[in-house]
Motif scaffolding. Structure first.
Motif, short mmCIF file in Angstrom:
data_model
loop_
_atom_site.label_atom_id
_atom_site.label_comp_id
_atom_site.label_asym_id
_atom_site.label_seq_id
_atom_site.Cartn_x
_atom_site.Cartn_y
_atom_site.Cartn_z
N GLY A 380 1.08 -1.46 0.17
CA GLY A 380 -0.28 0.09 -0.26
C GLY A 380 0.33 1.21 0.32
O GLY A 380 0.47 2.41 -0.22
N HIS A 381 2.02 0.97 0.36
CA HIS A 381 2.79 2.24 -0.08
C HIS A 381 2.79 3.31 -1.21
O HIS A 381 2.44 2.58 -2.15
N ARG A 382 3.08 4.34 -1.68
CA ARG A 382 3.74 4.86 -3.16
C ARG A 382 4.17 6.18 -3.32
O ARG A 382 5.12 6.08 -1.80
N LEU A 383 5.50 6.21 -4.19
CA LEU A 383 6.13 6.46 -4.28
C LEU A 383 6.29 7.73 -5.34
O LEU A 383 5.43 7.56 -6.48
N VAL A 384 6.80 8.84 -5.29
CA VAL A 384 5.98 10.35 -5.68
C VAL A 384 7.77 10.80 -6.15
O VAL A 384 8.12 11.20 -4.90
N GLY A 385 8.30 10.48 -7.78
CA GLY A 385 8.98 11.85 -7.53
C GLY A 385 8.42 13.24 -8.48
O GLY A 385 7.46 13.15 -9.49
N TRP A 386 9.29 13.78 -7.69
CA TRP A 386 8.86 15.07 -7.69
C TRP A 386 9.18 15.78 -9.09
O TRP A 386 9.20 17.43 -9.15
N GLY A 387 9.90 15.66 -10.08
CA GLY A 387 10.28 15.70 -11.14
C GLY A 387 10.66 17.29 -10.91
O GLY A 387 12.25 16.84 -10.77
N THR A 388 11.17 18.15 -11.73
CA THR A 388 11.76 19.39 -10.92
C THR A 388 12.64 20.29 -10.26
O THR A 388 13.56 20.22 -9.74
N ASP A 389 11.41 19.32 -9.46
CA ASP A 389 11.69 19.65 -7.45
C ASP A 389 12.45 18.48 -7.64
O ASP A 389 12.36 17.39 -7.25
N PRO A 390 14.02 18.26 -7.19
CA PRO A 390 14.83 17.41 -7.33
C PRO A 390 14.76 16.01 -5.69
O PRO A 390 15.73 16.01 -5.37
N SER A 391 13.64 15.64 -5.45
CA SER A 391 13.37 15.03 -4.15
C SER A 391 12.26 13.78 -4.95
O SER A 391 11.60 13.75 -5.96
N LEU A 392 12.15 12.32 -4.01
CA LEU A 392 11.13 11.65 -4.29
C LEU A 392 11.02 11.42 -2.51
O LEU A 392 11.09 11.60 -1.78
N THR A 393 9.45 11.06 -3.03
CA THR A 393 8.71 10.95 -1.01
C THR A 393 8.12 9.27 -1.22
O THR A 393 7.40 9.27 -2.07
N GLU A 394 8.62 8.30 0.07
CA GLU A 394 7.39 7.47 0.17
C GLU A 394 6.29 7.60 0.36
O GLU A 394 6.49 7.64 1.62
N PHE A 395 5.29 7.21 0.78
CA PHE A 395 4.15 7.57 1.83
C PHE A 395 3.56 6.24 1.97
O PHE A 395 3.50 4.92 1.37
N ASP A 396 3.27 5.67 3.23
CA ASP A 396 3.09 4.52 3.55
C ASP A 396 1.47 4.44 3.25
O ASP A 396 0.56 5.87 2.51
N ALA A 397 0.90 3.67 3.69
CA ALA A 397 -0.51 3.30 3.32
C ALA A 397 -1.82 4.00 3.70
O ALA A 397 -3.00 4.71 3.33
N GLU A 398 -1.04 4.62 4.68
CA GLU A 398 -1.93 5.60 5.97
C GLU A 398 -2.24 7.19 4.92
O GLU A 398 -2.42 8.15 5.13
N GLY A 399 -0.61 7.22 4.07
CA GLY A 399 -0.29 8.45 3.37
C GLY A 399 0.32 9.24 3.92
O GLY A 399 1.00 10.18 3.96
#
Length: 509
Positions: A380-399
């Motif tokens: 249930g995790h999610r991974l967001v790559g922020w594109g030109t904002d040079p970061s990525l964030t992983e979220f758990d199933a609860e967001g």
């Protein structure tokens, strides 16, 4: 937080296996000028004042990324920072990114921000990820030349030893663009092309003798190269659908980009396209190419809930449960001062023609002006790559944000997490620094190897007569240990069970 800062070796004597002429091949330079990036994604928006440069249009001045270099190898890459929330457990797997510096470079990371694989040839790479071909995992990416936010190149498949399995190119006058290289269960690849065509643009205030990109979507058989579908945007979409202003484009040197298609997803007998410059998604009949529906934009066939609206989006994917995910670059705010990007999970009802928001994933003020990705992970995790904002964030199933990486160059086109086993056919690399007082510091690395747990130092007076001098735990991409000075040195990579996975060449000290 793990801070992998630049390692200066200017004051240390370096002894390595590579020819000096090879040093330039892997070096990463600053991000001050990216070829064709003045209209990355076709727009001209800037990050808000005081935002620290987050998500800035790539045409603006950027702070060059910090660079990490090594003793044992000529390879170098950006230095990143990682964070993990207290008590959190990220999803399994490695991270696959393409940090943008002078160009996009391929980089696989672990959760400590340590490199696992640095693309060794200095190619321009986007869309680096793990996919499946003929039942086996393959490492795939696009490589080629980038100009004005588009590319001309090909898709590549590598096996676990990083040997080429296949190269996939566009056909019928369309070269593979950097935005998409997606394999399907049918043994095909989905590609996008940006061929330039001649057209009268006076209907939108442009020149009669005008030029524009006719975005093409192709499905190509990986094994044979046969083009099974060749969809042309100008045959199905009207220029009036575009939100993109003509500006100073429309000439042969700067073609107009009315649609800017950036993702293609196969879903049963359909293909779902994302077009940034119309802020719309399109469902196509996979056999005929006819448009089944439009979602978003000026001519939407769906009623979209206000909190589910999106704009300038990337990475649209349809899932078996009927949900649709995408990376929403601008959302409801076209004003950069108020824009916050998001990964969206949308409930799509094709019969009722409605779209509602299931969940939005945002983290602080992360704003990717362009590029970006959103991936569903295990548990249930999610991974967001922020594109030109040079970061990525992983979220758990609860967001809840549980893990992240910052400082990925000047941005990464997409970011993925996947499990991957790398067994390179190359030998490990070794380098030596004189520590004085009869000691030497031995450095070892093995680009792409994922099963190394310990390193064994071998020393001796003669190349053919080396004996173990020390065994140390692997501590990252490059491991260093100090031993008594010897005339010859080599390093052995050891697996968890003690097996020798590989031995470096022997280095004369």
């Amino acid at each position: 937080m793990n801070d992998n800062s630049e390692q200066s070796t200017a004051s240390r004597a370096r002894v390595g296996r590579r020819d000096v002429l090879a040093l330039g091949a892997g070096l990463v330079v600053g991000a001050g000028a990216v070829a064709g990036a003045d209209r990355w994604g076709g727009g001209t928006k800037k990050a808000a004042a005081g935002s620290g440069g987050k998500g800035t249009d790539p045409g603006t001045e950027e702070k060059p990324p910090r660079i990490r270099r090594f003793v044992s190898t000529y390879l170098s890459t950006v230095a990143v920072e990682t964070w993990t929330a207290d008590g959190a457990e990220p999803a399994p797997g490695l991270l696959f990114t393409t940090p943008r510096t002078s160009v996009f470079h391929g980089l696989v990371l672990d959760n400590d921000g340590e490199p696992v694989w640095i693309e060794p040839e200095g190619q321009t790479i986007t869309d680096l990820r793990v996919q499946t071909y003929r039942g086996k995992p393959v490492l795939t990416y696009w490589s080629g030349e980038v100009a004005v936010g588009t590319g001309i190149g090909a898709g590549h498949l590598l096996d676990e030893s990083y040997q080429r399995v296949a190269t996939v190119r566009g056909g019928q006058g369309s070269a593979a663009d950097l935005h998409e290289f997606k394999l399907t269960e049918r043994g095909t690849a989905l590609l996008i092309g940006y061929p330039v065509v001649h057209r009268d643009l006076s209907e939108i205030g442009g020149p009669e003798d005008g030029y524009l990109y006719d975005c093409r979507v192709q499905e190509v058989d990986v094994a044979t190269g046969e083009v099974l579908l060749d969809w042309r945007s100008l045959s199905h979409l009207d220029l009036a659908e575009s939100h993109e202003e003509l500006g100073d484009t429309g000439g042969i040197d700067a073609p107009y980009d009315p649609f800017h298609i950036n993702s293609v997803e196969a879903h049963e007998d359909t293909l779902v396209l994302s077009a940034r410059h119309t802020s719309a998604l399109y469902s196509l009949d996979r056999r005929t190419g006819e448009i089944r529906w439009r979602m978003g934009g000026k001519n939407s066939d769906f009623e979209i809930a206000e909190d589910a609206e999106f704009a300038s989006q990337h990475d649209a994917r349809v899932h078996p449960d009927g949900t649709l995910t995408l990376f929403d670059n601008h959302g409801q705010s076209e004003d950069p001062a108020g824009a916050v990007s998001a990964g969206l999970v949308l409930d799509l009802d094709e019969k009722k023609r409605t779209v509602t928001l299931r969940r939005a994933f945002r983290n602080d003020d992360h704003y990717g002006y362009a590029m970006g990705s959103f991936e569903l992970l295990e548990g249930g995790h999610r991974l967001v790559g922020w594109g030109t904002d040079p970061s990525l964030t992983e979220f758990d199933a609860e967001g809840t944000p549980v893990f992240g990486v910052d400082g990925i160059g000047a941005g990464t086109y997409r970011a993925y997490r996947a499990e991957w086993t790398g067994r390179p056919t190359s030998d490990p690399d070794v380098g030596v620094v004189d520590s004085g007082a009869g000691k030497i510091e031995v450095h070892a690395s093995w680009n792409g190897a994922t099963e190394v747990v310990r390193w064994r130092v071998l020393t001796g007076r003669r190349p053919g007569d080396l004996t173990p001098a020390a065994t140390v735990r692997r501590t990252g991409f490059e491991t260093a240990t100090t031993v008594a000075r010897a005339e010859h040195v080599a390093m052995q990579a050891l697996a968890a069970d003690g097996r020798v996975l590989g031995t470096s060449h022997t280095l004369a000290v």
